[in-house]
Design an enzyme around this catalytic site. Structure first.
Site, PDB file in Angstrom:
ATOM      1  N   TYR A  53       0.830  -1.219   0.000  1.00 47.12           N
ATOM      2  CA  TYR A  53       0.000   0.000   0.000  1.00 47.12           C
ATOM      3  C   TYR A  53       0.859   1.263   0.000  1.00 47.12           C
ATOM      4  CZ  TYR A  53      -4.085  -2.867   0.161  1.00 47.12           C
ATOM      5  OH  TYR A  53      -5.045  -3.774  -0.194  1.00 47.12           O
ATOM      6  N   ARG A  56       1.647   1.929  -3.580  1.00 49.36           N
ATOM      7  CA  ARG A  56       0.462   2.447  -4.291  1.00 49.36           C
ATOM      8  C   ARG A  56       0.158   3.872  -3.846  1.00 49.36           C
ATOM      9  NH1 ARG A  56      -4.385  -1.477  -3.795  1.00 49.36           N
ATOM     10  NH2 ARG A  56      -5.272  -0.059  -5.351  1.00 49.36           N
ATOM     11  N   GLN A  88     -14.941   2.222  -6.468  1.00 47.92           N
ATOM     12  CA  GLN A  88     -14.228   1.092  -5.869  1.00 47.92           C
ATOM     13  C   GLN A  88     -12.745   1.462  -5.708  1.00 47.92           C
ATOM     14  OE1 GLN A  88     -15.758  -2.893  -7.762  1.00 47.92           O
ATOM     15  NE2 GLN A  88     -15.874  -1.263  -9.316  1.00 47.92           N
ATOM     16  N   HIS A 106     -14.466   1.076  -1.080  1.00 45.44           N
ATOM     17  CA  HIS A 106     -13.329   0.216  -0.701  1.00 45.44           C
ATOM     18  C   HIS A 106     -12.296   0.988   0.090  1.00 45.44           C
ATOM     19  CE1 HIS A 106     -14.208  -2.839  -4.154  1.00 45.44           C
ATOM     20  NE2 HIS A 106     -15.062  -2.913  -3.151  1.00 45.44           N
ATOM     21  N   GLY A 172     -15.285   1.646 -16.235  1.00 49.86           N
ATOM     22  CA  GLY A 172     -13.938   1.115 -15.966  1.00 49.86           C
ATOM     23  C   GLY A 172     -13.886   0.081 -14.871  1.00 49.86           C
ATOM     24  N   LEU A 199     -13.560  -0.520 -22.047  1.00 48.17           N
ATOM     25  CA  LEU A 199     -12.860  -0.840 -23.317  1.00 48.17           C
ATOM     26  C   LEU A 199     -13.643  -1.890 -24.094  1.00 48.17           C
ATOM     27  CD1 LEU A 199      -9.175  -1.137 -22.038  1.00 48.17           C
ATOM     28  CD2 LEU A 199     -10.208   0.786 -23.275  1.00 48.17           C
TER      29      LEU A 199
HETATM   30  N1  APR Z   1     -10.858   3.064 -20.179  1.00 44.57           N
HETATM   31  C1  APR Z   1     -11.972   2.366 -19.827  1.00 44.57           C
HETATM   32  N2  APR Z   1     -11.936   1.153 -19.217  1.00 44.57           N
HETATM   33  C2  APR Z   1     -10.717   0.634 -18.962  1.00 44.57           C
HETATM   34  C3  APR Z   1      -9.514   1.296 -19.307  1.00 44.57           C
HETATM   35  C4  APR Z   1      -9.619   2.559 -19.943  1.00 44.57           C
HETATM   36  N3  APR Z   1      -8.535   3.267 -20.306  1.00 44.57           N
HETATM   37  N4  APR Z   1      -8.469   0.492 -18.937  1.00 44.57           N
HETATM   38  C5  APR Z   1      -9.012  -0.605 -18.376  1.00 44.57           C
HETATM   39  N5  APR Z   1     -10.353  -0.527 -18.395  1.00 44.57           N
HETATM   40  C6  APR Z   1     -11.318  -1.491 -17.857  1.00 44.57           C
HETATM   41  C7  APR Z   1     -10.964  -2.939 -18.133  1.00 44.57           C
HETATM   42  O1  APR Z   1     -11.518  -3.355 -19.373  1.00 44.57           O
HETATM   43  C8  APR Z   1     -11.649  -3.639 -16.941  1.00 44.57           C
HETATM   44  O2  APR Z   1     -12.993  -3.968 -17.260  1.00 44.57           O
HETATM   45  O3  APR Z   1     -11.299  -1.337 -16.456  1.00 44.57           O
HETATM   46  C9  APR Z   1     -11.636  -2.584 -15.834  1.00 44.57           C
HETATM   47  C10 APR Z   1     -10.622  -2.871 -14.756  1.00 44.57           C
HETATM   48  O4  APR Z   1     -11.043  -4.028 -14.085  1.00 44.57           O
HETATM   49  P1  APR Z   1     -10.292  -4.459 -12.755  1.00 44.57           P
HETATM   50  O5  APR Z   1      -8.806  -4.386 -12.977  1.00 44.57           O
HETATM   51  O6  APR Z   1     -10.915  -5.750 -12.323  1.00 44.57           O
HETATM   52  O7  APR Z   1     -10.635  -3.317 -11.706  1.00 44.57           O
HETATM   53  P2  APR Z   1     -11.964  -3.131 -10.875  1.00 44.57           P
HETATM   54  O8  APR Z   1     -13.156  -3.576 -11.654  1.00 44.57           O
HETATM   55  O9  APR Z   1     -11.948  -1.734 -10.379  1.00 44.57           O
HETATM   56  O10 APR Z   1     -11.754  -4.133  -9.636  1.00 44.57           O
HETATM   57  C11 APR Z   1     -12.743  -4.109  -8.635  1.00 44.57           C
HETATM   58  O11 APR Z   1     -11.441  -5.617  -7.291  1.00 44.57           O
HETATM   59  O12 APR Z   1      -9.427  -6.306  -6.505  1.00 44.57           O
HETATM   60  C12 APR Z   1     -10.545  -5.588  -6.190  1.00 44.57           C
HETATM   61  O13 APR Z   1     -10.618  -3.884  -4.598  1.00 44.57           O
HETATM   62  C13 APR Z   1     -10.207  -4.157  -5.905  1.00 44.57           C
HETATM   63  O14 APR Z   1     -11.614  -2.238  -6.278  1.00 44.57           O
HETATM   64  C14 APR Z   1     -11.048  -3.382  -6.901  1.00 44.57           C
HETATM   65  C15 APR Z   1     -12.116  -4.374  -7.303  1.00 44.57           C
END
Ligand code: APR
Length: 228
Positions: A53, A56, A88, A106, A172, A199
């Site tokens: 952390y 980050r 999140q 979160h 996202g 995306l």
């Molecule tokens: N523009 C739009 N979408 C994007 C971009 C971008 N430039 N880059 C990535 N993405 C999308 C990806 O396609 C994916 O669907 O963002 C998403 C990221 O997904 P994760 O990495 O799983 O992140 P998230 O959904 O926020 O995870 C949820 O999981 O691990 C836990 O606590 C953590 O808050 C997090 C939670």
């Protein structure tokens, strides 16, 4: 009166330079969740977790909001109805981009929490292991983030907002983690129009999709909502 409830995930901060979790080379490709994002992992190796952390937190302090964060702040300011941002993400980029009253389900990297007395304070850039709590002095300071197996914050407030949403947007987020992944179903249950901005589609049963990079698609979406 229209009410827009927005859920954001790591994808909205990707173009600011912060890693997402599940994309190629993401955080969960570099670290095991059970080692760095669970209470058990923290008990087992607090130095590893504080280090994860701290890295980050230092990285998040170096980056700036992108046009997607700023567009959501403009929507909150100029939209005639209510706009609620639930994130999140544990970065502070929504606030840095001008958003108000962001709901961090979160937690947040800039926050510290005492595991003994529940006291919260602003975390130092790098938190030490056994950092003493400023209130009770116990050496039980932890990042104020929600780990797997823990209850996300502000859930009642979030479900109240969803119950009166007329538009729900997920921006996202991969929709892999509950309870956030179920928000779209709560919105559908009250007849809200649901849109996914990502995306690519994640298969969550949204009415509408806006595909592309958030820094391009979110400003377009906001212009459409403000009829610019
Ligand atoms: N523009 C739009 N979408 C994007 C971009 C971008 N430039 N880059 C990535 N993405 C999308 C990806 O396609 C994916 O669907 O963002 C998403 C990221 O997904 P994760 O990495 O799983 O992140 P998230 O959904 O926020 O995870 C949820 O999981 O691990 C836990 O606590 C953590 O808050 C997090 C939670």
């Amino acid at each position: 009166m229209e009410k827009i409830v927005i859920l954001t995930g790591a994808g909205i901060s990707a173009e600011s330079g912060l890693s997402t979790f599940r994309d190629e080379g993401g955080l969960w490709a570099q670290h095991r969740i059970e080692d760095v994002a669970t209470p058990e992992g923290f008990a087992r190796d607090p130095a590893l977790v504080q280090g994860f952390y701290n890295a980050r937190r230092v990285q998040a302090a170096k980056v700036v909001p992108n046009p997607a964060h700023r567009a959501l702040a403009r929507l909150q300011r100029d939209f005639p109805g209510e706009v609620v941002i639930v994130t999140q993400n544990v970065d502070g980029l929504h606030e840095a981009g001008g958003a108000q009253d962001v709901i961090h389900m979160h937690g947040i990297l800039s926050g510290a929490l005492c595991a003994s007395c529940g006291h919260r304070w602003t975390a130092p850039p790098e938190m030490e292991v056994d950092e003493p709590c400023p209130a009770c002095n116990a050496p039980t300071a932890r990042p104020d983030v929600v780990w797997f197996g823990e209850m996300p914050y502000h859930m009642e407030e979030i479900f109240d907002h969803l119950a009166s949403a007329t538009i729900f947007a997920a921006i996202g987020t991969s929709g892999q983690v509950y309870p956030a992944a179920a928000f779209v179903h709560e919105a559908h249950a009250v007849g809200a129009h649901t849109i996914e901005i990502n995306l690519e589609p994640t298969g969550g049963g949204f009415d509408d999709h806006l595909l592309g990079k958030a820094s391009e698609t979110v400003p377009k979406w906001v212009d459409r909502l403000l009829q610019i």
